[in-house]
Scaffold this motif. Structure first.
Motif, PDB file in Angstrom:
ATOM      1  N   LEU A 275       0.805  -1.214   0.000  1.00 44.43           N
ATOM      2  CA  LEU A 275       0.000   0.000   0.000  1.00 44.43           C
ATOM      3  C   LEU A 275       0.844   1.272   0.000  1.00 44.43           C
ATOM      4  O   LEU A 275       0.292   2.368  -0.093  1.00 44.43           O
ATOM      5  CB  LEU A 275      -0.935   0.011   1.220  1.00 44.43           C
ATOM      6  N   GLY A 276       2.152   1.127   0.179  1.00 49.64           N
ATOM      7  CA  GLY A 276       3.006   2.300   0.207  1.00 49.64           C
ATOM      8  C   GLY A 276       2.914   3.095   1.486  1.00 49.64           C
ATOM      9  O   GLY A 276       3.064   4.327   1.477  1.00 49.64           O
ATOM     10  N   VAL A 277       2.650   2.415   2.605  1.00 50.95           N
ATOM     11  CA  VAL A 277       2.583   3.075   3.915  1.00 50.95           C
ATOM     12  C   VAL A 277       3.596   2.414   4.832  1.00 50.95           C
ATOM     13  O   VAL A 277       4.285   1.466   4.451  1.00 50.95           O
ATOM     14  CB  VAL A 277       1.151   2.984   4.511  1.00 50.95           C
ATOM     15  N   THR A 278       3.688   2.902   6.043  1.00 48.49           N
ATOM     16  CA  THR A 278       4.619   2.329   7.006  1.00 48.49           C
ATOM     17  C   THR A 278       3.961   1.166   7.747  1.00 48.49           C
ATOM     18  O   THR A 278       2.733   1.028   7.793  1.00 48.49           O
ATOM     19  CB  THR A 278       5.070   3.389   8.019  1.00 48.49           C
ATOM     20  N   ARG A 279       4.833   0.366   8.343  1.00 54.81           N
ATOM     21  CA  ARG A 279       4.332  -0.768   9.120  1.00 54.81           C
ATOM     22  C   ARG A 279       3.540  -0.295  10.343  1.00 54.81           C
ATOM     23  O   ARG A 279       2.557  -0.916  10.739  1.00 54.81           O
ATOM     24  CB  ARG A 279       5.529  -1.615   9.565  1.00 54.81           C
ATOM     25  N   ALA A 280       3.974   0.825  10.927  1.00 51.15           N
ATOM     26  CA  ALA A 280       3.246   1.347  12.083  1.00 51.15           C
ATOM     27  C   ALA A 280       1.832   1.777  11.709  1.00 51.15           C
ATOM     28  O   ALA A 280       0.903   1.654  12.511  1.00 51.15           O
ATOM     29  CB  ALA A 280       4.006   2.541  12.682  1.00 51.15           C
ATOM     30  N   THR A 281       1.653   2.254  10.464  1.00 52.76           N
ATOM     31  CA  THR A 281       0.309   2.651  10.022  1.00 52.76           C
ATOM     32  C   THR A 281      -0.603   1.436   9.939  1.00 52.76           C
ATOM     33  O   THR A 281      -1.767   1.466  10.376  1.00 52.76           O
ATOM     34  CB  THR A 281       0.399   3.344   8.663  1.00 52.76           C
TER      35      THR A 281
ATOM     36  N   ALA B 221      -7.783   0.325  -1.444  1.00 54.13           N
ATOM     37  CA  ALA B 221      -6.744  -0.666  -1.723  1.00 54.13           C
ATOM     38  C   ALA B 221      -6.610  -1.660  -0.577  1.00 54.13           C
ATOM     39  O   ALA B 221      -6.380  -2.851  -0.808  1.00 54.13           O
ATOM     40  CB  ALA B 221      -5.415   0.042  -1.977  1.00 54.13           C
ATOM     41  N   TYR B 222      -6.763  -1.177   0.668  1.00 53.42           N
ATOM     42  CA  TYR B 222      -6.654  -2.063   1.834  1.00 53.42           C
ATOM     43  C   TYR B 222      -7.780  -3.093   1.842  1.00 53.42           C
ATOM     44  O   TYR B 222      -7.554  -4.280   2.111  1.00 53.42           O
ATOM     45  CB  TYR B 222      -6.691  -1.201   3.095  1.00 53.42           C
ATOM     46  N   VAL B 223      -8.981  -2.648   1.504  1.00 54.04           N
ATOM     47  CA  VAL B 223     -10.112  -3.584   1.473  1.00 54.04           C
ATOM     48  C   VAL B 223      -9.912  -4.609   0.368  1.00 54.04           C
ATOM     49  O   VAL B 223     -10.160  -5.812   0.552  1.00 54.04           O
ATOM     50  CB  VAL B 223     -11.429  -2.807   1.294  1.00 54.04           C
ATOM     51  N   ARG B 224      -9.457  -4.161  -0.816  1.00 52.77           N
ATOM     52  CA  ARG B 224      -9.225  -5.124  -1.906  1.00 52.77           C
ATOM     53  C   ARG B 224      -8.115  -6.104  -1.554  1.00 52.77           C
ATOM     54  O   ARG B 224      -8.199  -7.285  -1.878  1.00 52.77           O
ATOM     55  CB  ARG B 224      -8.861  -4.360  -3.181  1.00 52.77           C
ATOM     56  N   LEU B 225      -7.092  -5.612  -0.868  1.00 48.93           N
ATOM     57  CA  LEU B 225      -5.996  -6.498  -0.478  1.00 48.93           C
ATOM     58  C   LEU B 225      -6.460  -7.552   0.511  1.00 48.93           C
ATOM     59  O   LEU B 225      -6.094  -8.732   0.406  1.00 48.93           O
ATOM     60  CB  LEU B 225      -4.865  -5.660   0.137  1.00 48.93           C
TER      61      LEU B 225
END
Length: 406
Positions: A33-39, A57-61
């Motif tokens: 997703l191009g975010v950090t692990r903490a996110t 994108a998170y829901v599709r993933l």
């Protein structure tokens, strides 16, 4: 202007379950997703929620509509040493620091630390024999202070009791130290809840209480407790208890808990070189007595086995909170009673104290050179006859004034 409805998002617990069902780690989802692990961790804790394109994108993933290239050989949530370390680190720890230079000891395989920050919400300890048996529910902002404290206690206390047992070799003292640490945390809950690492705050408090030299003055701590049943466990515990307390604590934090060297130095209130020297000497002392534990990984594993073999159990969080509140009431009443006694004594002193100066009386002194008083002696016969004659005559009248003829 109408607002486009956001894509429905499962609950945080369901998001975690869907991710694990696809054998994806938090790092995999963050990279996709191009975010950090903490996110990602914050999304799964319910502390925040994705928005906009990240939400879609998170829901599709999670639904399995996109391909993700895992960054780890083991795509499942990293079980870092299923039977390692008496304490596990929270999964939101940063990646392990590089191995220190040759003059500093090499880090053992890092285990997740005991309990996460309550602001992030407790996350399950990964594969530790000392971790709670049930996975705690993620904390939500709607939790009351009581619920947040109970969640932190239920998640951290069992492993912390085992840690403290390795420090002291006493089961009751380990339980008492953890309970006192959490009671103090409940007394200062606003401060602890806002701390960057609440679990570390409680751990440091429990370790300091357990290693206090004043315990040796208590009658019940003068006699040793029964040692572990297994000879190997007994030998390792004996070696640990023969180390100086600060060396023992440094070894436990670095090779047991899995903290890196700067964190270990900070928690033991020492410089990094001093912590490294303590660790080297502690490892050398253990390796001298038990050569099979010269390898840090093996020492890490044996520490977990010794702590887990005792089956130590912590009290219920409600009991700890109640005990802390009762202790606070006791000390408050004692302080009030002492203040009242002090005020009464001061008032009595003011009422009974003299209000003017009275010079002290000089002590008596003997005066020399003064003749003593002489009392009259016995009367002679003539004096007695004269006195009888005078008494026999008239007391008053002219006869007293005119002398009679002889």
């Amino acid at each position: 202007m109408t607002r486009t409805p956001e894509t429905p998002l499962p609950s945080p617990k369901e998001c975690r379950r869907l991710r694990e069902a696809q054998s994806l780690s938090q790092a995999d989802v963050a990279a996709a997703l191009g975010v950090t692990r903490a996110t990602v961790r914050s999304w799964e804790n319910g502390r925040t929620a994705p928005r906009g394109t990240n939400r879609d994108a998170y829901v599709r993933l999670l639904a399995g509509a996109e391909e993700v290239t895992p960054h780890q050989e083991n795509p499942a949530p990293a079980l870092v040493g299923a039977a390692t370390g008496p304490v596990q680190a929270s999964p939101d720890r940063a990646e392990p620091a590089p191995e220190p230079p040759s003059e500093t000891p090499s880090a053992s395989e890092p285990d997740p630390e005991l309990g996460p920050d309550p602001a992030r919400g407790p996350e399950p300890e990964l594969g530790s024999e000392l971790s709670p048996e049930a996975e705690p529910e993620p904390l939500s902002p709607s939790l009351t202070p009581d619920q947040a404290f109970d969640a932190l206690y239920a998640f951290c206390a069992p492993a912390l009791v085992r840690q403290t047992y390795l420090l002291t070799g006493r089961r009751e003292l380990a339980r008492e130290s953890v309970e006192c640490a959490f009671q103090l945390a409940w007394h200062r809950w606003p401060e602890v809840a806002m701390d960057r690492d609440p679990a570390g705050w409680v751990r440091a408090t429990a370790h300091e209480f357990a290693l206090s030299p004043w315990h040796r003055l208590r009658p019940r701590h003068r006699n040793p407790e029964p040692p572990p049943a297994a000879p190997a466990d007994r030998a390792l515990l004996d070696v640990l208890l023969q180390l100086p307390p600060v060396y023992r604590r440094t070894l436990l934090l670095y090779d047991g808990v899995g903290l890196d060297l700067p964190e270990t130095a900070a928690e033991t209130e020492a410089s990094t070189p001093a912590a490294a020297n303590r660790l080297l000497h502690a490892r050398e002392a253990v390796a001298t007595r038990l050569p099979e534990l010269a390898e840090p990984k093996e020492l890490h594993r044996r520490l977990a086995e010794v702590a887990s073999a005792e089956r130590l159990h912590a009290a219920k969080p409600t009991t700890v909170r109640w005990g802390g509140e009762q202790r606070a009431r006791h000390w408050t009443r004692a302080a009030i009673a002492f203040t009242v006694v002090l005020i009464g004594a001061t008032t009595l002193t003011l009422r009974t104290a003299p209000d003017h100066y009275e010079p002290p009386l000089a002590p008596g002194a003997t005066v020399h050179g003064v003749p003593p008083r002489v009392a009259p002696g016995p009367l002679s016969a003539e004096e007695l006859a004269l006195r009888a004659k005078l008494k026999g005559e008239t007391v008053s009248g002219p006869e007293r004034l005119v002398p009679e003829a002889g």
